[in-house]
Design a protein around this motif. Sequence first.
Motif, PDB file in Angstrom:
ATOM      1  N   PHE A  10     -32.376 -59.844  36.401  1.00 28.58           N
ATOM      2  CA  PHE A  10     -33.259 -59.852  37.565  1.00 28.58           C
ATOM      3  C   PHE A  10     -34.250 -58.710  37.426  1.00 28.58           C
ATOM      4  CE2 PHE A  10     -29.105 -61.519  38.741  1.00 28.58           C
ATOM      5  CZ  PHE A  10     -29.457 -62.778  39.199  1.00 28.58           C
ATOM      6  N   ASP A  11     -35.541 -59.034  37.535  1.00 29.64           N
ATOM      7  CA  ASP A  11     -36.613 -58.052  37.363  1.00 29.64           C
ATOM      8  C   ASP A  11     -37.618 -58.174  38.492  1.00 29.64           C
ATOM      9  OD1 ASP A  11     -35.959 -57.033  34.651  1.00 29.64           O
ATOM     10  OD2 ASP A  11     -36.433 -59.071  34.027  1.00 29.64           O
ATOM     11  N   SER A  12     -38.278 -57.057  38.801  1.00 31.28           N
ATOM     12  CA  SER A  12     -39.428 -57.127  39.694  1.00 31.28           C
ATOM     13  C   SER A  12     -40.621 -57.563  38.859  1.00 31.28           C
ATOM     14  CB  SER A  12     -39.685 -55.776  40.353  1.00 31.28           C
ATOM     15  OG  SER A  12     -39.976 -54.802  39.382  1.00 31.28           O
ATOM     16  N   GLN A  13     -41.547 -58.251  39.494  1.00 28.52           N
ATOM     17  CA  GLN A  13     -42.718 -58.752  38.788  1.00 28.52           C
ATOM     18  C   GLN A  13     -43.901 -58.732  39.734  1.00 28.52           C
ATOM     19  OE1 GLN A  13     -42.672 -62.918  37.634  1.00 28.52           O
ATOM     20  NE2 GLN A  13     -43.853 -62.446  35.820  1.00 28.52           N
ATOM     21  N   GLU A  14     -45.049 -58.319  39.245  1.00 26.89           N
ATOM     22  CA  GLU A  14     -46.236 -58.269  40.077  1.00 26.89           C
ATOM     23  C   GLU A  14     -46.525 -59.658  40.636  1.00 26.89           C
ATOM     24  OE1 GLU A  14     -50.918 -57.087  39.677  1.00 26.89           O
ATOM     25  OE2 GLU A  14     -49.478 -56.067  38.393  1.00 26.89           O
ATOM     26  N   GLY A  15     -46.782 -59.727  41.941  1.00 25.46           N
ATOM     27  CA  GLY A  15     -47.093 -60.993  42.587  1.00 25.46           C
ATOM     28  C   GLY A  15     -45.865 -61.793  42.987  1.00 25.46           C
ATOM     29  N   ALA A  16     -44.676 -61.259  42.743  1.00 21.76           N
ATOM     30  CA  ALA A  16     -43.438 -61.947  43.111  1.00 21.76           C
ATOM     31  C   ALA A  16     -42.443 -60.909  43.602  1.00 21.76           C
ATOM     32  CB  ALA A  16     -42.864 -62.700  41.909  1.00 21.76           C
ATOM     33  N   ILE A  17     -41.492 -61.341  44.400  1.00 24.26           N
ATOM     34  CA  ILE A  17     -40.451 -60.437  44.872  1.00 24.26           C
ATOM     35  C   ILE A  17     -39.444 -60.191  43.767  1.00 24.26           C
ATOM     36  CG2 ILE A  17     -38.555 -60.179  46.517  1.00 24.26           C
ATOM     37  CD1 ILE A  17     -40.193 -61.885  48.462  1.00 24.26           C
ATOM     38  N   LEU A 103     -31.224 -71.195  25.303  1.00 25.91           N
ATOM     39  CA  LEU A 103     -32.156 -71.688  26.311  1.00 25.91           C
ATOM     40  C   LEU A 103     -32.465 -70.550  27.279  1.00 25.91           C
ATOM     41  CD1 LEU A 103     -33.486 -74.230  27.749  1.00 25.91           C
ATOM     42  CD2 LEU A 103     -31.370 -74.307  29.094  1.00 25.91           C
ATOM     43  N   GLU A 104     -33.739 -70.396  27.656  1.00 26.97           N
ATOM     44  CA  GLU A 104     -34.134 -69.426  28.676  1.00 26.97           C
ATOM     45  C   GLU A 104     -34.657 -70.189  29.887  1.00 26.97           C
ATOM     46  OE1 GLU A 104     -36.433 -66.025  27.404  1.00 26.97           O
ATOM     47  OE2 GLU A 104     -35.764 -66.350  25.351  1.00 26.97           O
ATOM     48  N   LEU A 105     -34.166 -69.821  31.059  1.00 27.52           N
ATOM     49  CA  LEU A 105     -34.532 -70.480  32.289  1.00 27.52           C
ATOM     50  C   LEU A 105     -35.070 -69.427  33.238  1.00 27.52           C
ATOM     51  CD1 LEU A 105     -33.374 -73.437  33.728  1.00 27.52           C
ATOM     52  CD2 LEU A 105     -32.451 -71.612  35.125  1.00 27.52           C
ATOM     53  N   LEU A 106     -36.241 -69.634  33.812  1.00 31.91           N
ATOM     54  CA  LEU A 106     -36.913 -68.642  34.637  1.00 31.91           C
ATOM     55  C   LEU A 106     -37.149 -69.196  36.034  1.00 31.91           C
ATOM     56  CD1 LEU A 106     -38.596 -65.987  34.890  1.00 31.91           C
ATOM     57  CD2 LEU A 106     -40.544 -67.313  34.096  1.00 31.91           C
ATOM     58  N   SER A 107     -36.822 -68.396  37.042  1.00 31.36           N
ATOM     59  CA  SER A 107     -37.046 -68.744  38.440  1.00 31.36           C
ATOM     60  C   SER A 107     -37.704 -67.546  39.096  1.00 31.36           C
ATOM     61  CB  SER A 107     -35.702 -69.073  39.093  1.00 31.36           C
ATOM     62  OG  SER A 107     -35.855 -69.265  40.467  1.00 31.36           O
ATOM     63  N   ARG A 108     -38.750 -67.774  39.909  1.00 29.15           N
ATOM     64  CA  ARG A 108     -39.471 -66.661  40.557  1.00 29.15           C
ATOM     65  C   ARG A 108     -39.454 -66.820  42.059  1.00 29.15           C
ATOM     66  NH1 ARG A 108     -44.135 -67.701  36.884  1.00 29.15           N
ATOM     67  NH2 ARG A 108     -43.431 -66.810  34.971  1.00 29.15           N
ATOM     68  N   ARG A 109     -39.296 -65.702  42.725  1.00 30.40           N
ATOM     69  CA  ARG A 109     -39.356 -65.688  44.192  1.00 30.40           C
ATOM     70  C   ARG A 109     -40.514 -64.809  44.596  1.00 30.40           C
ATOM     71  NH1 ARG A 109     -33.964 -64.706  46.888  1.00 30.40           N
ATOM     72  NH2 ARG A 109     -33.882 -66.859  46.339  1.00 30.40           N
TER      73      ARG A 109
END
Length: 109
Positions: A10-17, A103-109
């Motif tokens: 779990f990471d912080s990302q600009e433009g996402a929580i 496999l890499e699976l990405l989900s953004r909030r």
Amino acid sequence: SLWDGVTAVFDSQEGAILKSTYYVDAGLGGSPVDQIRLQYNRDVSLDAQGNLVITYDTGAMTDSAPVAWQDIDGQRIFVDVHYAILENNQVGFTVGDRSNAHLELLSRR
């Protein structure tokens, strides 16, 4: 890891929580991605674009539709993936055809 063959980061990302990345060892027997269950204490649904919508008394929060890929022989191969609404406000993933590679699976909030 949270599930056999699955590691979550779990990471912080600009433009996402929050950015959630699930690293799935697809070389294991069975389908480790089927073990991923996200439990919500609010109603969940999918919008027309496949985004996950979490409903609150004062509004809603949207998680972007998931993205999945495999890096095979130096090439990024995208894999069909969707949220799956399960019982009791649980959410999982359905993943299309893929090789037995990581496999890499990405989900953004």
